[in-house]
Design an enzyme around this catalytic site. Structure first.
Site, short mmCIF file in Angstrom:
data_model
loop_
_atom_site.label_atom_id
_atom_site.label_comp_id
_atom_site.label_asym_id
_atom_site.label_seq_id
_atom_site.Cartn_x
_atom_site.Cartn_y
_atom_site.Cartn_z
N CYS A 128 -15.09 2.80 21.27
CA CYS A 128 -15.61 1.49 20.84
C CYS A 128 -17.07 1.30 21.26
O CYS A 128 -17.84 0.64 20.57
CB CYS A 128 -14.76 0.36 21.41
SG CYS A 128 -13.24 0.06 20.48
N HIS A 183 1.03 -3.71 6.33
CA HIS A 183 -0.14 -3.61 7.22
C HIS A 183 -1.41 -4.18 6.59
O HIS A 183 -2.47 -4.05 7.17
CB HIS A 183 -0.37 -2.13 7.60
CG HIS A 183 -0.67 -1.26 6.42
ND1 HIS A 183 0.30 -0.84 5.55
CD2 HIS A 183 -1.84 -0.78 5.92
CE1 HIS A 183 -0.25 -0.13 4.59
NE2 HIS A 183 -1.56 -0.09 4.79
N GLU A 184 -1.28 -4.82 5.42
CA GLU A 184 -2.50 -5.37 4.78
C GLU A 184 -2.41 -6.89 4.79
O GLU A 184 -2.43 -7.53 3.74
CB GLU A 184 -2.64 -4.83 3.35
CG GLU A 184 -2.80 -3.33 3.29
CD GLU A 184 -3.22 -2.83 1.91
OE1 GLU A 184 -3.27 -3.62 0.96
OE2 GLU A 184 -3.52 -1.62 1.80
N CYS A 197 -7.20 -2.78 4.57
CA CYS A 197 -6.94 -1.33 4.45
C CYS A 197 -7.84 -0.68 3.40
O CYS A 197 -8.99 -0.38 3.67
CB CYS A 197 -5.46 -1.10 4.17
SG CYS A 197 -5.00 0.63 4.00
N ARG A 252 -3.42 3.42 20.84
CA ARG A 252 -2.92 4.38 19.84
C ARG A 252 -1.50 4.83 20.08
O ARG A 252 -0.67 4.84 19.17
CB ARG A 252 -3.82 5.62 19.84
CG ARG A 252 -5.13 5.42 19.18
CD ARG A 252 -5.98 6.68 19.28
NE ARG A 252 -5.83 7.55 18.13
CZ ARG A 252 -6.39 7.34 16.94
NH1 ARG A 252 -7.10 6.26 16.75
NH2 ARG A 252 -6.23 8.18 15.96
N CYS A 263 -13.37 0.80 25.14
CA CYS A 263 -13.10 2.24 25.34
C CYS A 263 -14.34 3.05 24.96
O CYS A 263 -15.28 2.54 24.35
CB CYS A 263 -11.88 2.67 24.54
SG CYS A 263 -12.15 2.77 22.77
N CYS A 275 -10.74 3.50 17.90
CA CYS A 275 -10.46 2.89 19.21
C CYS A 275 -9.28 3.60 19.88
O CYS A 275 -8.29 3.93 19.24
CB CYS A 275 -10.13 1.41 19.01
SG CYS A 275 -9.61 0.58 20.53
N CYS A 321 0.84 -1.21 0.00
CA CYS A 321 0.00 0.00 0.00
C CYS A 321 0.87 1.26 0.00
O CYS A 321 2.04 1.22 0.37
CB CYS A 321 -0.89 -0.06 1.24
SG CYS A 321 -1.85 1.41 1.60
N HIS A 322 0.27 2.36 -0.38
CA HIS A 322 0.99 3.64 -0.41
C HIS A 322 1.56 4.02 0.95
O HIS A 322 2.58 4.69 1.02
CB HIS A 322 0.05 4.76 -0.87
CG HIS A 322 -0.39 4.59 -2.27
ND1 HIS A 322 0.38 4.97 -3.34
CD2 HIS A 322 -1.50 4.04 -2.80
CE1 HIS A 322 -0.24 4.67 -4.45
NE2 HIS A 322 -1.40 4.11 -4.16
N THR A 323 0.87 3.63 2.02
CA THR A 323 1.35 4.01 3.35
C THR A 323 2.70 3.38 3.64
O THR A 323 3.57 3.98 4.28
CB THR A 323 0.31 3.62 4.42
OG1 THR A 323 -0.96 4.09 3.98
CG2 THR A 323 0.63 4.22 5.76
N ARG A 368 -3.48 -3.38 -6.82
CA ARG A 368 -2.74 -3.91 -5.69
C ARG A 368 -1.83 -5.06 -6.09
O ARG A 368 -2.26 -5.98 -6.80
CB ARG A 368 -3.68 -4.46 -4.62
CG ARG A 368 -4.12 -3.47 -3.58
CD ARG A 368 -2.95 -2.99 -2.73
NE ARG A 368 -3.39 -2.08 -1.68
CZ ARG A 368 -3.56 -0.76 -1.84
NH1 ARG A 368 -3.29 -0.19 -2.99
NH2 ARG A 368 -3.96 -0.02 -0.83
N CYS A 377 -11.03 -2.47 20.66
CA CYS A 377 -10.89 -3.11 21.97
C CYS A 377 -12.25 -3.52 22.51
O CYS A 377 -12.36 -4.41 23.36
CB CYS A 377 -10.15 -2.20 22.96
SG CYS A 377 -11.16 -0.85 23.63
#
Ligand SMILES: NC(=O)c1ccc[n+]([C@@H]2O[C@H](COP(=O)([O-])OP(=O)(O)OC[C@H]3O[C@@H](n4cnc5c(N)ncnc54)[C@H](O)[C@@H]3O)[C@@H](O)[C@H]2O)c1
Ligand SMILES: [Zn+2]
Ligand SMILES: [Zn+2]
Length: 368
Positions: A98, A62-63, A169, A110, A95, A106, A40-42, A362, A92
């Site tokens: 959530c 992260h995917e 994502c 973080r 919180c 969430c 991904c771009h991130t 992708r 979670c």
């Protein structure tokens, strides 16, 4: 255990695939064997060094989608053998956010996650004496990852994991922008700016919500062709006059819903100005560069247009991702056209080149 992973050693340098160590899952954590992972771009953004909050060395990615191989103490909702999608946006379930249906942001982990640590403030990744950080709390450019249970969505075990990873994502972001953030109503007119993974997901989300007209705007014909496959009824090449063209196409009023999925602040402005007076809602999903601002003439707001931001499509990951995967399994979402290339982990840098060249939507890493 030892495993192979793609490490970002230094910004602006190619990733280095190498052997690293991964510790056992701690309390509340699970060990996942990755089967597939989107690029991904991130990931690219962090590797490029432009992201001011980036850090190195780290394992990017992260995917991810994979299979639970072990669980730590106290894990309640996951068992060995479960199929999971990784979540950079956890749930979670406890919180204040959530518990509220209005948001998916969430609050549980973080701070540690942003710094590349697991919730207890340590890492499970190492190379000799050196600790490596967990990018986005996921680090899925690796054969295995250890993640907190609250950041793993348990999905239908029949779902092919190469398709499921896209729900980690961009695809969920686009679908959710239409389904959760905008809550598109049946019979309406929608405009989606950008036909990458996020924009195409938004087109599909508008279709699933029963929109009557879905206008997709991009700069590339082949991407607009993909948008038609996802349910776009009209396509247009973007540019300076696009707002006028959209107004012409919508009786001079603009669209009930607009979506921005390019990350370009000028396009965000076009998306605001293409929203209908009185009730048009513009949903911004694209991530602008640091320091950039969105320029909006207030008159557009006084006359009834609204702007909403959407992170991960407002999807509460552990509930929402399995539900979206179920709709894919029911034949309602066509994921195959999004998978343009399949690569082994060793070709990860080629995957980055494909992404930079906008070759396909992708590239998915398949772990042997
Ligand atoms: N909100 C979130 O949680 C979230 C999650 C993932 C990605 N994103 C962001 O969403 C954005 C889109 O991601 P993507 O993976 O789909 O990216 P992408 O680069 O694949 O797609 C962007 C598309 O926008 C098009 N585009 C560029 N300029 C345009 C213009 N002037 N008019 C019309 N179209 C134009 C490009 O041709 C491209 O097809 C990025 O900013 C990304 O960072 C946000
Ligand atoms: Zn992503
Ligand atoms: Zn929470």
């Amino acid at each position: 255990m030892k495993m192979r992973a793609a490490v970002l050693e230094e910004f602006r340098e190619p990733l280095v695939v190498q052997e690293v160590e991964l510790d056992d899952p701690g309390p509340g954590e699970a060990l996942v064997r990755l089967v597939a992972c989107g690029i991904c771009h991130t990931d690219l953004y962090t590797a490029s060094g432009v992201d001011p909050s980036g850090y190195a060395p780290t394992v990017l990615g992260h995917e991810g989608a994979g299979v639970v191989e072990a669980v730590g103490e106290g894990v309640q909702g996951l068992a060995v053998g479960d199929h999971v999608v990784t979540l950079f946006s956890p749930q979670c379930g406890e919180c204040v956010h959530c518990m509220d249906p209005r948001t998916n942001l969430c609050l549980a982990i973080r701070e540690q996650q942003n710094r590349g640590f697991l919730p207890d403030g340590t890492t499970r990744l190492a190379r000799g004496d050196e600790r490596l950080r967990h990018f986005m709390g996921t680090s899925t450019f690796a054969e295995y990852t250890v993640m907190p249970e609250i950041a793993l969505a348990k999905i239908d075990p029949e779902a092919p994991l190469d398709a499921a990873c896209l729900f980690a994502c961009g695809l969920s972001t686009g679908l959710g922008a239409a389904m959760n953030t905008a809550k598109v109503q049946p019979g309406t007119t929608c405009v989606v700016f950008g036909a990458g993974m996020v924009g195409l997901g938004a087109v599909a989300g508008c279709r699933l919500q029963g929109a009557e007209r879905i206008i997709c705007v991009d700069l590339a014909d082949e991407r607009l062709e993909l948008a038609r496959g996802q349910g776009a009824t009209d396509t247009m090449i973007g540019g300076e006059r696009i707002v006028e063209r959209i107004l012409e196409e919508t009786d001079g009023f603009g669209a009930d819903y607009t979506f921005e999925a390019t990350g370009n602040v000028n396009v965000m402005r076009q998306a605001v100005e293409s929203a209908r007076m009185a009730w048009g809602l513009c949903t911004v999903a694209g991530v602008a560069g640091k320091g950039e601002t969105l320029d909006v003439v207030p008159r557009f707001l006084i006359t009834g247009r609204r702007i909403a931001g959407s992170s991960f499509g407002g999807v509460k990951g552990r509930d929402g991702v399995p539900a979206l995967v179920d709709r894919f399994m029911a034949g309602e979402i066509d994921v195959e056209p999004f998978i343009s290339h399949r690569l082994p982990l060793d070709d990860i840098n080629h995957g980055f080149e494909l992404l930079e060249a906008q070759a396909g939507i992708r590239s998915v890493i398949e772990f042997g």
